[in-house]
Design a protein around this motif. Sequence first.
Motif, PDB file in Angstrom:
ATOM      1  N   VAL A 233     163.619  63.562  45.395  1.00 19.07           N
ATOM      2  CA  VAL A 233     162.557  64.535  45.134  1.00 19.07           C
ATOM      3  C   VAL A 233     163.131  65.756  44.433  1.00 19.07           C
ATOM      4  O   VAL A 233     162.633  66.206  43.388  1.00 19.07           O
ATOM      5  CB  VAL A 233     161.857  64.959  46.440  1.00 19.07           C
ATOM      6  N   VAL A 234     164.184  66.311  45.013  1.00 16.63           N
ATOM      7  CA  VAL A 234     164.807  67.519  44.454  1.00 16.63           C
ATOM      8  C   VAL A 234     165.303  67.269  43.042  1.00 16.63           C
ATOM      9  O   VAL A 234     165.114  68.092  42.136  1.00 16.63           O
ATOM     10  CB  VAL A 234     165.946  68.000  45.373  1.00 16.63           C
ATOM     11  N   GLU A 235     165.941  66.130  42.815  1.00 17.79           N
ATOM     12  CA  GLU A 235     166.503  65.839  41.498  1.00 17.79           C
ATOM     13  C   GLU A 235     165.423  65.648  40.444  1.00 17.79           C
ATOM     14  O   GLU A 235     165.591  66.066  39.297  1.00 17.79           O
ATOM     15  CB  GLU A 235     167.399  64.597  41.556  1.00 17.79           C
ATOM     16  N   THR A 236     164.324  65.031  40.818  1.00 12.48           N
ATOM     17  CA  THR A 236     163.226  64.849  39.869  1.00 12.48           C
ATOM     18  C   THR A 236     162.658  66.194  39.448  1.00 12.48           C
ATOM     19  O   THR A 236     162.393  66.434  38.258  1.00 12.48           O
ATOM     20  CB  THR A 236     162.125  63.973  40.488  1.00 12.48           C
ATOM     21  N   ILE A 237     162.479  67.083  40.398  1.00 15.47           N
ATOM     22  CA  ILE A 237     161.974  68.422  40.086  1.00 15.47           C
ATOM     23  C   ILE A 237     162.991  69.199  39.263  1.00 15.47           C
ATOM     24  O   ILE A 237     162.639  69.857  38.270  1.00 15.47           O
ATOM     25  CB  ILE A 237     161.620  69.173  41.383  1.00 15.47           C
ATOM     26  N   LEU A 238     164.247  69.132  39.666  1.00 17.39           N
ATOM     27  CA  LEU A 238     165.299  69.830  38.934  1.00 17.39           C
ATOM     28  C   LEU A 238     165.359  69.347  37.482  1.00 17.39           C
ATOM     29  O   LEU A 238     165.550  70.142  36.552  1.00 17.39           O
ATOM     30  CB  LEU A 238     166.633  69.608  39.635  1.00 17.39           C
ATOM     31  N   GLN A 239     165.172  68.046  37.277  1.00 18.38           N
ATOM     32  CA  GLN A 239     165.154  67.483  35.921  1.00 18.38           C
ATOM     33  C   GLN A 239     164.095  68.156  35.062  1.00 18.38           C
ATOM     34  O   GLN A 239     164.285  68.389  33.866  1.00 18.38           O
ATOM     35  CB  GLN A 239     164.889  65.980  36.014  1.00 18.38           C
ATOM     36  N   MET A 240     162.971  68.495  35.665  1.00 16.98           N
ATOM     37  CA  MET A 240     161.875  69.092  34.906  1.00 16.98           C
ATOM     38  C   MET A 240     162.147  70.533  34.488  1.00 16.98           C
ATOM     39  O   MET A 240     161.448  71.065  33.623  1.00 16.98           O
ATOM     40  CB  MET A 240     160.579  69.013  35.715  1.00 16.98           C
ATOM     41  N   ALA A 241     163.159  71.174  35.077  1.00 17.33           N
ATOM     42  CA  ALA A 241     163.533  72.508  34.599  1.00 17.33           C
ATOM     43  C   ALA A 241     163.918  72.464  33.129  1.00 17.33           C
ATOM     44  O   ALA A 241     163.703  73.423  32.384  1.00 17.33           O
ATOM     45  CB  ALA A 241     164.683  73.064  35.439  1.00 17.33           C
ATOM     46  N   VAL A 242     164.473  71.337  32.689  1.00 18.67           N
ATOM     47  CA  VAL A 242     164.881  71.173  31.290  1.00 18.67           C
ATOM     48  C   VAL A 242     163.669  71.108  30.370  1.00 18.67           C
ATOM     49  O   VAL A 242     163.680  71.663  29.269  1.00 18.67           O
ATOM     50  CB  VAL A 242     165.719  69.893  31.126  1.00 18.67           C
ATOM     51  N   TYR A 243     162.591  70.476  30.811  1.00 18.18           N
ATOM     52  CA  TYR A 243     161.467  70.162  29.936  1.00 18.18           C
ATOM     53  C   TYR A 243     160.253  71.066  30.155  1.00 18.18           C
ATOM     54  O   TYR A 243     159.554  71.408  29.200  1.00 18.18           O
ATOM     55  CB  TYR A 243     161.082  68.683  30.109  1.00 18.18           C
ATOM     56  N   ALA A 244     159.989  71.451  31.394  1.00 22.00           N
ATOM     57  CA  ALA A 244     158.829  72.299  31.695  1.00 22.00           C
ATOM     58  C   ALA A 244     159.225  73.737  31.973  1.00 22.00           C
ATOM     59  O   ALA A 244     158.355  74.598  32.067  1.00 22.00           O
ATOM     60  CB  ALA A 244     158.060  71.734  32.885  1.00 22.00           C
ATOM     61  N   GLY A 245     160.519  73.995  32.123  1.00 22.26           N
ATOM     62  CA  GLY A 245     161.005  75.345  32.348  1.00 22.26           C
ATOM     63  C   GLY A 245     161.288  75.649  33.807  1.00 22.26           C
ATOM     64  O   GLY A 245     160.833  74.939  34.712  1.00 22.26           O
ATOM     65  N   PHE A 246     162.037  76.723  34.023  1.00 19.54           N
ATOM     66  CA  PHE A 246     162.420  77.098  35.382  1.00 19.54           C
ATOM     67  C   PHE A 246     161.241  77.535  36.249  1.00 19.54           C
ATOM     68  O   PHE A 246     161.216  77.207  37.443  1.00 19.54           O
ATOM     69  CB  PHE A 246     163.482  78.188  35.340  1.00 19.54           C
ATOM     70  N   PRO A 247     160.242  78.272  35.736  1.00 15.30           N
ATOM     71  CA  PRO A 247     159.124  78.633  36.622  1.00 15.30           C
ATOM     72  C   PRO A 247     158.425  77.408  37.217  1.00 15.30           C
ATOM     73  O   PRO A 247     158.125  77.378  38.416  1.00 15.30           O
ATOM     74  CB  PRO A 247     158.198  79.428  35.703  1.00 15.30           C
ATOM     75  N   ALA A 248     158.163  76.402  36.395  1.00 17.71           N
ATOM     76  CA  ALA A 248     157.521  75.185  36.906  1.00 17.71           C
ATOM     77  C   ALA A 248     158.399  74.507  37.948  1.00 17.71           C
ATOM     78  O   ALA A 248     157.908  74.037  38.987  1.00 17.71           O
ATOM     79  CB  ALA A 248     157.221  74.225  35.759  1.00 17.71           C
ATOM     80  N   ALA A 249     159.698  74.449  37.690  1.00 16.13           N
ATOM     81  CA  ALA A 249     160.615  73.815  38.643  1.00 16.13           C
ATOM     82  C   ALA A 249     160.714  74.623  39.933  1.00 16.13           C
ATOM     83  O   ALA A 249     160.762  74.049  41.036  1.00 16.13           O
ATOM     84  CB  ALA A 249     161.993  73.637  38.012  1.00 16.13           C
ATOM     85  N   LEU A 250     160.734  75.931  39.842  1.00 15.59           N
ATOM     86  CA  LEU A 250     160.802  76.771  41.041  1.00 15.59           C
ATOM     87  C   LEU A 250     159.557  76.598  41.905  1.00 15.59           C
ATOM     88  O   LEU A 250     159.649  76.479  43.138  1.00 15.59           O
ATOM     89  CB  LEU A 250     160.969  78.240  40.640  1.00 15.59           C
ATOM     90  N   ASN A 251     158.384  76.601  41.284  1.00 14.72           N
ATOM     91  CA  ASN A 251     157.148  76.416  42.041  1.00 14.72           C
ATOM     92  C   ASN A 251     157.122  75.051  42.724  1.00 14.72           C
ATOM     93  O   ASN A 251     156.715  74.917  43.881  1.00 14.72           O
ATOM     94  CB  ASN A 251     155.940  76.570  41.122  1.00 14.72           C
ATOM     95  N   ALA A 252     157.551  74.032  41.989  1.00 15.08           N
ATOM     96  CA  ALA A 252     157.571  72.683  42.555  1.00 15.08           C
ATOM     97  C   ALA A 252     158.592  72.570  43.679  1.00 15.08           C
ATOM     98  O   ALA A 252     158.359  71.887  44.681  1.00 15.08           O
ATOM     99  CB  ALA A 252     157.868  71.664  41.457  1.00 15.08           C
ATOM    100  N   MET A 253     159.733  73.245  43.525  1.00 13.15           N
ATOM    101  CA  MET A 253     160.754  73.183  44.565  1.00 13.15           C
ATOM    102  C   MET A 253     160.256  73.855  45.848  1.00 13.15           C
ATOM    103  O   MET A 253     160.552  73.398  46.962  1.00 13.15           O
ATOM    104  CB  MET A 253     162.046  73.827  44.087  1.00 13.15           C
TER     105      MET A 253
END
Length: 264
Positions: A233-253
């Motif tokens: 779960v964490v890795e999938t969200i972290l992967q999205m920091a590259v494509y959707a940006g850190f704000p999206a990844a932070l909210n998802a985390m």
Amino acid sequence: MDNQAEVGRYDRGLEILRRLAGEDEPAVTRDFNDVAPDLGRLTVEFPYGDVYHRSELDLRERQLATIGGLTALGYALPQLRFHIAGALNIGCSRREIVEAIMHLASYTGFPAVLNAITVAKEVFAARDDDEPGYADAEPEPEGSRYERGWKALSEIDGHAGEAVIENLKSIAPDLGRYIIEFAFGDLYVRGGLDLRSREIVTIAACTALGSALPQLKVHIHGLLNVGGSREEVVETILQMAVYAGFPAALNAMNAAKEVFADRD
């Protein structure tokens, strides 16, 4: 961090990027040298040298997650084209790619999925290989769409999914029925992509959308329910920091953190 370590990030990133691109000198390493030379280096170092290099998801899973995220974003078709080709280069089948994209019709809507399938079709047509195009229709599964959908929803998303349907009864019961029949009765029960991969793709897409945190929580439960791990779960969200940006990844985390706490 010393200079030698920084060189190591670039080298390991370039090795992964070469595998995906299928060439020794991927375009990103040269195409911006006349205007932003550091952009090429940063694109190698962070997405590939830092993130893709991590071991908690394999390269196949990372590519399916990336295809899910880019399909959800809708505006990154050149990058989607690269990553569909990259998925093929590292061993994903055409059917897995098609299923990953089709699966998202419930989450991104049909326009985004139609655009992504068009890109996939172009990538498949341009390849000089013997793998047949995936065009065979799925046989109709047994049982009514509602029955098989409810069974799939209960098994995959459990109480979190059932609660979504229950909450809709007082205002839009037909929406709940459509979720059961289409999202689960039509899409989740298809072959060609296992449930764990479908949930990874869904988490990536919901993270990239940025506006679907309640649904993201349901599918974090879903991935854990079908045998995925918290690390995945964490890795999938972290992967999205590259494509959707850190704000999206932070909210998802933060959403993932809440789900983990609920399950403890």
